[in-house]
Design a protein around this motif. Sequence first.
Motif, mmCIF file in Angstrom:
data_model
loop_
_atom_site.group_PDB
_atom_site.id
_atom_site.type_symbol
_atom_site.label_atom_id
_atom_site.label_comp_id
_atom_site.label_asym_id
_atom_site.label_seq_id
_atom_site.Cartn_x
_atom_site.Cartn_y
_atom_site.Cartn_z
ATOM 1 N N ILE A 121 0.882 -1.162 0.000
ATOM 2 C CA ILE A 121 0.000 0.000 0.000
ATOM 3 C C ILE A 121 0.917 1.209 0.000
ATOM 4 C CG2 ILE A 121 -1.727 1.299 1.283
ATOM 5 C CD1 ILE A 121 -2.610 -1.403 2.512
ATOM 6 N N GLU A 122 0.825 2.004 -1.054
ATOM 7 C CA GLU A 122 1.693 3.167 -1.201
ATOM 8 C C GLU A 122 0.841 4.397 -1.460
ATOM 9 O OE1 GLU A 122 3.947 1.725 -4.529
ATOM 10 O OE2 GLU A 122 5.433 0.777 -3.240
ATOM 11 N N ASP A 123 1.451 5.551 -1.325
ATOM 12 C CA ASP A 123 0.727 6.808 -1.545
ATOM 13 C C ASP A 123 0.798 7.233 -3.008
ATOM 14 O OD1 ASP A 123 0.041 7.043 1.123
ATOM 15 O OD2 ASP A 123 1.886 8.093 1.622
ATOM 16 N N ASN A 124 0.186 6.433 -3.873
ATOM 17 C CA ASN A 124 0.107 6.832 -5.278
ATOM 18 C C ASN A 124 -1.250 6.426 -5.836
ATOM 19 O OD1 ASN A 124 0.251 4.109 -6.255
ATOM 20 N ND2 ASN A 124 2.463 4.161 -6.068
ATOM 21 N N LYS A 125 -1.533 6.857 -7.016
ATOM 22 C CA LYS A 125 -2.862 6.668 -7.594
ATOM 23 C C LYS A 125 -3.055 5.333 -8.312
ATOM 24 C CE LYS A 125 -4.276 10.830 -6.552
ATOM 25 N NZ LYS A 125 -5.008 11.013 -5.349
ATOM 26 N N THR A 126 -1.980 4.604 -8.546
ATOM 27 C CA THR A 126 -2.128 3.339 -9.270
ATOM 28 C C THR A 126 -2.805 2.300 -8.379
ATOM 29 O OG1 THR A 126 0.029 2.505 -8.574
ATOM 30 C CG2 THR A 126 -0.056 3.771 -10.628
ATOM 31 N N LYS A 127 -3.460 1.362 -9.012
ATOM 32 C CA LYS A 127 -4.047 0.267 -8.261
ATOM 33 C C LYS A 127 -3.842 -1.025 -9.043
ATOM 34 C CE LYS A 127 -8.733 0.924 -9.976
ATOM 35 N NZ LYS A 127 -10.118 1.143 -9.635
ATOM 36 N N ILE A 128 -3.736 -2.091 -8.308
ATOM 37 C CA ILE A 128 -3.525 -3.401 -8.924
ATOM 38 C C ILE A 128 -4.874 -3.940 -9.396
ATOM 39 C CG2 ILE A 128 -2.761 -5.766 -8.554
ATOM 40 C CD1 ILE A 128 -1.016 -4.706 -6.267
ATOM 41 N N THR A 129 -4.884 -4.488 -10.602
ATOM 42 C CA THR A 129 -6.072 -5.169 -11.112
ATOM 43 C C THR A 129 -5.786 -6.662 -11.178
ATOM 44 O OG1 THR A 129 -5.398 -4.983 -13.419
ATOM 45 C CG2 THR A 129 -6.737 -3.172 -12.515
ATOM 46 N N VAL A 130 -6.842 -7.435 -11.225
ATOM 47 C CA VAL A 130 -6.695 -8.884 -11.368
ATOM 48 C C VAL A 130 -5.969 -9.202 -12.669
ATOM 49 C CG1 VAL A 130 -7.978 -11.043 -11.699
ATOM 50 C CG2 VAL A 130 -8.613 -9.467 -9.857
ATOM 51 N N LYS A 131 -6.224 -8.423 -13.710
ATOM 52 C CA LYS A 131 -5.556 -8.647 -14.996
ATOM 53 C C LYS A 131 -4.035 -8.582 -14.828
ATOM 54 C CE LYS A 131 -5.162 -6.884 -19.690
ATOM 55 N NZ LYS A 131 -5.672 -5.928 -20.671
ATOM 56 N N GLU A 132 -3.554 -7.552 -14.162
ATOM 57 C CA GLU A 132 -2.116 -7.388 -13.943
ATOM 58 C C GLU A 132 -1.555 -8.514 -13.074
ATOM 59 O OE1 GLU A 132 0.870 -4.076 -11.938
ATOM 60 O OE2 GLU A 132 -1.279 -3.742 -11.887
ATOM 61 N N LEU A 133 -2.273 -8.862 -12.022
ATOM 62 C CA LEU A 133 -1.816 -9.903 -11.106
ATOM 63 C C LEU A 133 -1.764 -11.269 -11.777
ATOM 64 C CD1 LEU A 133 -0.990 -10.737 -8.252
ATOM 65 C CD2 LEU A 133 -3.430 -10.868 -7.677
ATOM 66 N N ILE A 134 -2.843 -11.633 -12.460
ATOM 67 C CA ILE A 134 -2.925 -12.941 -13.121
ATOM 68 C C ILE A 134 -1.853 -13.081 -14.199
ATOM 69 C CG2 ILE A 134 -4.366 -14.272 -14.741
ATOM 70 C CD1 ILE A 134 -5.127 -14.775 -11.915
ATOM 71 N N SER A 135 -1.638 -12.029 -14.974
ATOM 72 C CA SER A 135 -0.652 -12.118 -16.055
ATOM 73 C C SER A 135 0.754 -12.353 -15.508
ATOM 74 C CB SER A 135 -0.684 -10.864 -16.925
ATOM 75 O OG SER A 135 -0.244 -9.734 -16.200
ATOM 76 N N THR A 136 0.998 -11.971 -14.263
ATOM 77 C CA THR A 136 2.308 -12.191 -13.653
ATOM 78 C C THR A 136 2.418 -13.568 -13.010
ATOM 79 O OG1 THR A 136 2.559 -9.831 -13.218
ATOM 80 C CG2 THR A 136 3.942 -11.317 -11.937
ATOM 81 N N VAL A 137 1.428 -13.961 -12.219
ATOM 82 C CA VAL A 137 1.567 -15.196 -11.438
ATOM 83 C C VAL A 137 1.322 -16.475 -12.238
ATOM 84 C CG1 VAL A 137 1.109 -14.080 -9.235
ATOM 85 C CG2 VAL A 137 -0.792 -15.097 -10.489
ATOM 86 N N LEU A 138 0.529 -16.411 -13.297
ATOM 87 C CA LEU A 138 0.251 -17.640 -14.060
ATOM 88 C C LEU A 138 1.460 -18.165 -14.826
ATOM 89 C CD1 LEU A 138 -3.367 -17.211 -15.462
ATOM 90 C CD2 LEU A 138 -2.575 -18.667 -13.601
#
Length: 121
Positions: free
Chosen positions: A62-79
């Motif tokens: 959790i950081e002080d910026n406007k970006t947020k993680i989406t499932v799309k980004e997470l899945i594309s990395t962990v799969l």
Amino acid sequence: MKCIIDLIEDLREQIGNNETYSVVAGLLKEDKADSNRLVYAGEAELNSFSIDEKTRTLCFKIEDNKTKITVKELISTVLILGLDMMMYELKMDVNAEYKDMEIVGFGKNDEGKRYILFIKI
């Protein structure tokens, strides 16, 4: 202890890997009246994640910026990770005081399109 493989399986079962969901932290606190119960204390957007091969963890932040993680980004990395990495533990850094928090469970909010990683504070 939750691992990457647990996360992948739960994402598939709970939301069908729906890429439009954002990934958030769900904060749980011990109930003052009953220490065996956990009370929901709110949510916070997760802004980044990284894999640390040295500590064998996937750490969300959790950081002080406007970006947020989406499932799309997470899945594309962990799969695409190798089998040995699927057993890496899931952790979360909330702030300077709460680092390396263990992720204790998963959840979802279909109305808000949020996939929740629960930690106990």
